[in-house]
Write a protein that holds these residues in place. Structure first.
Motif, mmCIF file in Angstrom:
data_model
loop_
_atom_site.group_PDB
_atom_site.id
_atom_site.type_symbol
_atom_site.label_atom_id
_atom_site.label_comp_id
_atom_site.label_asym_id
_atom_site.label_seq_id
_atom_site.Cartn_x
_atom_site.Cartn_y
_atom_site.Cartn_z
ATOM 1 N N MET A 134 9.173 -8.388 29.106
ATOM 2 C CA MET A 134 9.835 -9.616 28.687
ATOM 3 C C MET A 134 9.506 -10.771 29.645
ATOM 4 O O MET A 134 9.206 -11.896 29.212
ATOM 5 C CB MET A 134 11.354 -9.375 28.630
ATOM 6 C CG MET A 134 12.189 -10.581 28.245
ATOM 7 S SD MET A 134 12.736 -11.572 29.668
ATOM 8 C CE MET A 134 13.714 -10.375 30.573
ATOM 9 N N GLU A 223 5.812 -12.812 21.221
ATOM 10 C CA GLU A 223 6.058 -11.399 20.926
ATOM 11 C C GLU A 223 4.949 -10.534 21.508
ATOM 12 O O GLU A 223 3.784 -10.925 21.519
ATOM 13 C CB GLU A 223 6.151 -11.169 19.417
ATOM 14 C CG GLU A 223 6.457 -9.726 19.028
ATOM 15 C CD GLU A 223 6.615 -9.530 17.527
ATOM 16 O OE1 GLU A 223 6.483 -8.380 17.059
ATOM 17 O OE2 GLU A 223 6.870 -10.538 16.823
ATOM 18 N N ALA A 235 13.977 -2.448 22.599
ATOM 19 C CA ALA A 235 13.718 -3.858 22.283
ATOM 20 C C ALA A 235 14.443 -4.745 23.272
ATOM 21 O O ALA A 235 15.537 -4.411 23.750
ATOM 22 C CB ALA A 235 14.174 -4.178 20.861
ATOM 23 N N VAL A 237 15.097 -9.124 23.997
ATOM 24 C CA VAL A 237 14.904 -10.542 23.678
ATOM 25 C C VAL A 237 15.121 -11.341 24.952
ATOM 26 O O VAL A 237 16.120 -11.136 25.658
ATOM 27 C CB VAL A 237 15.877 -11.009 22.577
ATOM 28 C CG1 VAL A 237 15.801 -12.532 22.404
ATOM 29 C CG2 VAL A 237 15.576 -10.304 21.258
ATOM 30 N N ASP A 301 18.517 -12.198 29.100
ATOM 31 C CA ASP A 301 17.848 -11.128 28.361
ATOM 32 C C ASP A 301 18.886 -10.245 27.685
ATOM 33 O O ASP A 301 20.002 -10.071 28.178
ATOM 34 C CB ASP A 301 16.945 -10.299 29.273
ATOM 35 C CG ASP A 301 17.697 -9.642 30.417
ATOM 36 O OD1 ASP A 301 18.192 -8.517 30.238
ATOM 37 O OD2 ASP A 301 17.783 -10.254 31.501
ATOM 38 N N SER A 303 19.011 -6.446 25.571
ATOM 39 C CA SER A 303 18.181 -5.278 25.296
ATOM 40 C C SER A 303 19.022 -4.121 24.777
ATOM 41 O O SER A 303 20.241 -4.045 25.004
ATOM 42 C CB SER A 303 17.441 -4.844 26.566
ATOM 43 O OG SER A 303 18.359 -4.443 27.571
ATOM 44 N N GLU A 310 12.783 -4.465 15.488
ATOM 45 C CA GLU A 310 12.524 -5.812 14.965
ATOM 46 C C GLU A 310 13.797 -6.441 14.416
ATOM 47 O O GLU A 310 14.068 -7.631 14.643
ATOM 48 C CB GLU A 310 11.445 -5.765 13.879
ATOM 49 C CG GLU A 310 10.069 -5.368 14.394
ATOM 50 C CD GLU A 310 9.864 -3.853 14.420
ATOM 51 O OE1 GLU A 310 10.845 -3.109 14.132
ATOM 52 O OE2 GLU A 310 8.747 -3.415 14.735
ATOM 53 N N ALA A 313 16.032 -7.545 17.323
ATOM 54 C CA ALA A 313 15.577 -8.785 17.948
ATOM 55 C C ALA A 313 15.890 -9.995 17.076
ATOM 56 O O ALA A 313 16.362 -11.035 17.576
ATOM 57 C CB ALA A 313 14.072 -8.708 18.219
ATOM 58 N N ASN A 314 15.657 -9.869 15.795
ATOM 59 C CA ASN A 314 15.953 -10.991 14.896
ATOM 60 C C ASN A 314 17.446 -11.303 14.851
ATOM 61 O O ASN A 314 17.837 -12.475 14.767
ATOM 62 C CB ASN A 314 15.446 -10.673 13.489
ATOM 63 C CG ASN A 314 13.929 -10.669 13.418
ATOM 64 O OD1 ASN A 314 13.256 -11.328 14.212
ATOM 65 N ND2 ASN A 314 13.372 -9.916 12.475
ATOM 66 N N MET A 317 18.400 -13.194 18.014
ATOM 67 C CA MET A 317 17.910 -14.573 17.926
ATOM 68 C C MET A 317 18.747 -15.405 16.962
ATOM 69 O O MET A 317 19.064 -16.567 17.252
ATOM 70 C CB MET A 317 16.437 -14.580 17.490
ATOM 71 C CG MET A 317 15.480 -14.081 18.546
ATOM 72 S SD MET A 317 13.763 -14.132 17.966
ATOM 73 C CE MET A 317 12.883 -13.876 19.512
ATOM 74 N N SER A 398 11.739 -15.185 23.098
ATOM 75 C CA SER A 398 10.624 -14.261 23.018
ATOM 76 C C SER A 398 11.158 -12.842 22.844
ATOM 77 O O SER A 398 12.308 -12.551 23.199
ATOM 78 C CB SER A 398 9.768 -14.340 24.291
ATOM 79 O OG SER A 398 8.713 -13.410 24.252
ATOM 80 N N LYS A 399 10.319 -11.949 22.295
ATOM 81 C CA LYS A 399 10.744 -10.562 22.114
ATOM 82 C C LYS A 399 9.643 -9.604 22.549
ATOM 83 O O LYS A 399 8.450 -9.901 22.424
ATOM 84 C CB LYS A 399 11.156 -10.305 20.660
ATOM 85 C CG LYS A 399 10.201 -10.816 19.604
ATOM 86 C CD LYS A 399 10.840 -10.762 18.210
ATOM 87 C CE LYS A 399 9.935 -11.396 17.164
ATOM 88 N NZ LYS A 399 10.560 -11.414 15.813
#
Length: 407
Positions: A134, A223, A235, A237, A301, A303, A310, A313-314, A317, A398-399
């Motif tokens: 990250m 990404e 994951a 972010v 961050d 996690s 995915e 992360a979305n 965000m 960012s991811k």
């Protein structure tokens, strides 16, 4: 700085230099041009300071009823002891071993193998790789993205002369802080420290000049991913702070605390956002979030281990970008979050180790750990909304993912 705590048995001492893994480009003392030293040298130097020509520092502390340790972060290196007696002797030992470097090329070469094994160990640690993956997205040019221990190639370049160069530049008392907390006689300890330093010749203080690569928002990597031997995907972010921070120490501490409150409201265990993700099976108890603010950078961050990296992360965000409409940011929830934060802070002050570690790590000018209570009390919901507007920006997101290797 001395903090007497009557009724406690232990005493902690931390000797900290304002020098960490990111400080690899600087003007050495007595020179006029910038130099670039190998990555990982601050951590390497921390290891080597414990080695002396005629004694084992750990054994000496042990004979004095104390344990010793050290750690290197992005921006500082700290040496510490903890013990229940012989406080004066332990303080003198701490000052003397840090202020008497002894490096030979033979011992430096021997240490390379030891630190090389440590680097390999961290390269096999998925959560470590996730975090630095990250950072590499957020700070592709800044040395922040480089492992604190460096790489096997970079430490192979380190010489005894490099270590002395960094030591004499960054280990001057003007760039250092000594913090003692616990059961002590303040007048006696203060005199011990003054006498110890008076016996040592120090050159005139010279401000350290550092240099860092210039980054823009366009450098951020949106990404990236790797594969490792993990049972479930991971994951993370990252949210890079793009706003200018206040210069005043108290204002900077207020900013940091306001962001921490904002993130606690949006993602804390009691938030609807967290409960929804948990009930949907998107996160489990591995979920965590953190805000880091230090010399020259700040980021958050988020996690988790998750079967749907995915989607995780979305979701993170979306929560961040739509925070202006969030039902989490109510006055009632805000006041409750403030009370929780204040209670946790006051409880932590019963730990001498926490006080020592946190106090030495503060980078807020004249504001200290003990100003935090009034800072928490002073923050309003409007303050939280102001940092939301300045800190949360889509272009700072960012991811990074770790996927299991296919078998």
């Amino acid at each position: 700085m001395l903090l007497p705590k009557q009724g406690f048995h232990k005493t902690y001492g931390l000797f900290t230099t304002n020098y960490g893994s990111v400080d690899n480009e600087f003007i050495p003392i007595h020179e006029t041009e910038f130099v670039r030293v190998p990555d990982g040298i601050a951590h390497f130097l921390e290891h080597k300071l414990f080695e002396k020509e005629d004694e084992d520092v750990f054994q000496k502390f042990g004979r004095q009823g104390a344990s010793a340790n050290a750690f290197t972060s992005f921006t500082r290196t700290s040496y510490l002891f903890s013990g229940t007696g012989q406080v004066t002797e332990n303080i003198e030992t701490l000052l003397d071993f840090v202020q008497s470097p002894y490096f030979t090329q033979e011992s430096v070469d021997k240490e390379k193998g030891i630190i090389g094994q440590e680097i390999q160990m961290y390269q096999d640690e998925p959560n470590w790789r996730l975090f630095f993956g990250m950072l590499n997205n957020l700070y592709p040019k800044h040395p922040l993205h480089i492992d604190i221990a460096g790489t096997e190639d970079s430490i192979a370049e380190i010489t005894a002369e490099d270590l002395y160069l960094c030591y004499h530049t960054f280990y001057h008392p003007s760039n250092m802080n000594l913090f003692i907390v616990g059961n002590m006689d303040v007048d006696s300890i203060l005199q011990t420290i003054r006498d110890n330093q008076a016996r040592k010749p120090f050159e005139a203080a010279v401000p350290v000049k550092r240099r860092f690569p210039v980054e823009s928002g366009d450098d951020l990597v949106k990404e990236n991913s790797i594969t490792m031997s993990v049972s479930r995907p991971k994951a993370i972010v990252g949210l890079k702070g793009l706003d200018e921070l206040p210069e005043d120490g108290l204002a900077k501490l207020t900013y940091r605390t306001s962001v921490q409150l904002l993130l606690q409201l949006l993602f804390g265990d009691e938030s609807d956002n967290y409960l929804t993700m948990y009930n949907d099976g998107l996160v489990d108890d591995s979920f965590s979030f953190e805000f880091n603010l230090d010399r020259g950078f700040h980021f958050a961050d988020f996690s988790s281990d998750t079967d749907e990296p995915e989607r995780f992360a979305n979701q993170i965000m979306n929560i961040l970008i739509r925070a202006d409409k969030s039902t989490e940011l109510t006055k009632e929830k805000f006041l409750l979050a403030k009370r929780r934060m204040l209670g946790k802070h006051l409880k932590s002050l019963d730990s001498l180790e926490f006080i020592a570690q946190q106090f030495s790590g503060f980078k807020f000018g004249t504001a200290t750990l003990f100003d935090l209570s009034k800072v928490i009390d002073s923050i309003t919901l409007d303050d939280v909304h102001r940092v939301r507007e300045s800190f949360i920006r889509p272009e700072g997101l960012s991811k990074f993912f770790i996927y299991p290797k296919e078998t």
